[in-house]
Design an enzyme around this catalytic site. Structure first.
Site, short mmCIF file in Angstrom:
data_model
loop_
_atom_site.label_atom_id
_atom_site.label_comp_id
_atom_site.label_asym_id
_atom_site.label_seq_id
_atom_site.Cartn_x
_atom_site.Cartn_y
_atom_site.Cartn_z
N GLY A 51 0.66 -0.99 0.26
CA GLY A 51 0.32 0.75 -0.24
C GLY A 51 0.58 1.66 -0.05
O GLY A 51 0.24 2.23 -0.76
N GLU A 107 3.79 4.48 5.98
CA GLU A 107 2.44 3.34 5.95
C GLU A 107 1.34 3.83 4.69
O GLU A 107 1.34 5.66 5.30
CB GLU A 107 2.09 2.93 7.19
CG GLU A 107 2.75 1.71 7.02
CD GLU A 107 1.28 0.37 7.09
OE1 GLU A 107 0.86 0.42 5.43
OE2 GLU A 107 1.24 -1.03 7.54
N ASP A 108 0.83 3.56 4.29
CA ASP A 108 -0.63 4.36 3.33
C ASP A 108 -1.49 4.66 4.65
O ASP A 108 -2.29 5.32 4.60
CB ASP A 108 -1.42 3.55 2.47
CG ASP A 108 -1.64 2.38 2.52
OD1 ASP A 108 -0.95 1.60 4.25
OD2 ASP A 108 -2.66 1.54 1.69
N ASP A 111 -4.94 0.97 10.46
CA ASP A 111 -6.71 0.15 10.80
C ASP A 111 -6.11 0.12 12.48
O ASP A 111 -6.44 0.74 12.55
CB ASP A 111 -6.62 0.04 9.33
CG ASP A 111 -8.30 -0.89 9.54
OD1 ASP A 111 -9.13 -0.11 10.77
OD2 ASP A 111 -9.20 -1.27 8.88
N GLY A 113 -4.06 -1.00 13.76
CA GLY A 113 -3.07 -0.96 14.16
C GLY A 113 -2.43 -2.04 14.62
O GLY A 113 -0.53 -1.76 15.21
N LYS A 139 -7.54 5.26 10.54
CA LYS A 139 -9.25 5.38 11.20
C LYS A 139 -8.81 5.54 12.83
O LYS A 139 -8.77 4.17 12.94
CB LYS A 139 -9.30 4.14 10.37
CG LYS A 139 -10.22 4.19 8.59
CD LYS A 139 -10.73 3.36 8.44
CE LYS A 139 -10.19 2.99 6.85
NZ LYS A 139 -11.10 1.54 6.51
C1 PRP Z 1 -3.30 -2.12 4.86
C2 PRP Z 1 -2.30 -0.75 4.92
C3 PRP Z 1 -1.77 -1.51 5.98
C4 PRP Z 1 -2.44 -2.65 6.87
C5 PRP Z 1 -3.06 -1.53 8.21
O1 PRP Z 1 -2.38 -3.47 4.26
O2 PRP Z 1 -0.97 -1.21 4.27
O3 PRP Z 1 -0.41 -2.18 5.73
O4 PRP Z 1 -3.29 -3.19 6.39
O5 PRP Z 1 -4.10 -2.80 8.74
P1 PRP Z 1 -4.08 -2.61 10.28
O6 PRP Z 1 -3.89 -1.23 11.09
O7 PRP Z 1 -5.39 -3.03 11.21
O8 PRP Z 1 -3.17 -3.50 10.91
P2 PRP Z 1 -3.02 -4.25 3.39
O9 PRP Z 1 -3.57 -5.59 4.63
O10 PRP Z 1 -4.03 -4.59 2.67
O11 PRP Z 1 -1.63 -4.90 2.14
P3 PRP Z 1 -1.31 -4.48 1.16
O12 PRP Z 1 -0.74 -2.89 1.63
O13 PRP Z 1 -0.80 -4.92 0.29
O14 PRP Z 1 -3.26 -3.92 0.11
#
Ligand code: PRP
Length: 186
Positions: A51, A107-108, A111, A113, A139
Site C-alpha cells: 500500500g 504506511e499508507d 486501521d 494498528g 482511522k
Molecule cells: C493495509 C495497509 C497496512 C495495514 C493496516 O495493508 O497497507 O499495512 O493494512 O491495517 P491494520 O492497522 O489493521 O494492521 P493490506 O493488508 O491491505 O495489504 P496491502 O498494503 O498489500 O494492500
C-alpha cells in the site's frame, strides 16, 4: 469504444481526498520530516508493501535530507474474528541491516494498528538509532492497538478507502486520489 478499453474501465469512486490535497499534505509532511531529522545521518525510509509504494515515492522525492529507501512486506492472517486477529506475518524483510540508523516506517493507512505495532516490535529489536512512523491515513474509530503516529497525513472516518496505493481486491491502487468505495462498488 474498443472492447479492451471498456473491459479495463471501472467506475470512479467518489473523492474523499483530492490529488491537490494529497500533494499539499505530502509536501508539508516532507518539510516536517526534513526538520525533525536535520543534521542526522543515516535516515532510512521503510515502506510497507504494497500500500505505501505511491506515498513513499512522492514523500521521498520531496525530502531534501539524505536518506535511503527500503521495503518490507507483511500480511495479516485475514481472519479478524479469529483468536489470531492481531497476527501479522512477515513476507519480505528489508535488504540491509538497520542498526544505528534512524528508521522511519512509512504506511499508507493505520486501521486496527496491528501491522504497525508488529513492525515496531520487529524493527525495534534491531537496535536502530531511532524508530518513528509516518502514515498518510489513520482511522481512529478502528483502533485496536495504539501505536504512536509521529507523522500523520489525514485522519479519516471508518469508510473503505481506495487509491493512491490502497486497493480493493487489488483494484483501484493507482487511482491518483483517495476515493471512498461505496458498498455497491465492492
Ligand atoms: C493495509 C495497509 C497496512 C495495514 C493496516 O495493508 O497497507 O499495512 O493494512 O491495517 P491494520 O492497522 O489493521 O494492521 P493490506 O493488508 O491491505 O495489504 P496491502 O498494503 O498489500 O494492500
Amino acid at each position: 469504444m474498443p472492447e479492451s478499453a471498456s473491459v479495463r474501465s471501472m467506475p470512479a469512486p467518489p473523492t474523499l481526498i483530492s490529488e491537490d490535497e494529497i500533494r499539499a499534505r505530502v509536501a508539508s509532511l516532507a518539510a516536517e520530516i526534513d526538520a525533525a531529522y536535520a543534521g542526522k545521518d543515516q535516515l532510512v525510509l521503510i515502506g510497507v508493501l504494497k500500500g505505501s509504494f505511491i506515498f513513499l515515492a512522492d514523500l521521498a522525492r520531496r525530502l531534501t535530507i539524505p536518506h535511503r529507501v527500503e521495503f518490507i512486506a507483511v500480511s495479516s492472517y485475514g481472519d479478524r474474528e479469529s483468536e489470531h486477529a492481531d497476527s501479522v506475518r512477515l513476507l519480505m524483510d528489508v535488504r540491509h541491516a538497520i542498526d544505528s540508523e534512524h528508521v522511519l516506517l512509512v504506511e499508507d493507512i493505520v486501521d486496527t494498528g496491528h501491522t504497525l505495532a508488529y513492525l515496531k516490535r520487529l524493527l525495534g529489536a534491531r537496535s536502530p538509532a531511532s524508530l518513528r512512523t509516518c502514515t498518510l491515513l489513520h482511522k481512529p474509530d478502528r483502533t485496536e492497538q495504539v501505536v504512536d503516529l509521529d507523522f500523520l497525513g489525514f485522519t479519516i472516518p471508518d469508510v473503505w478507502v481506495v487509491g493512491y496505493g490502497l486497493d480493493y481486491a487489488e483494484r483501484y491502487r493507482t487511482l491518483p486520489y483517495i476515493g471512498e468505495l461505496p458498498p455497491e462498488m465492492r
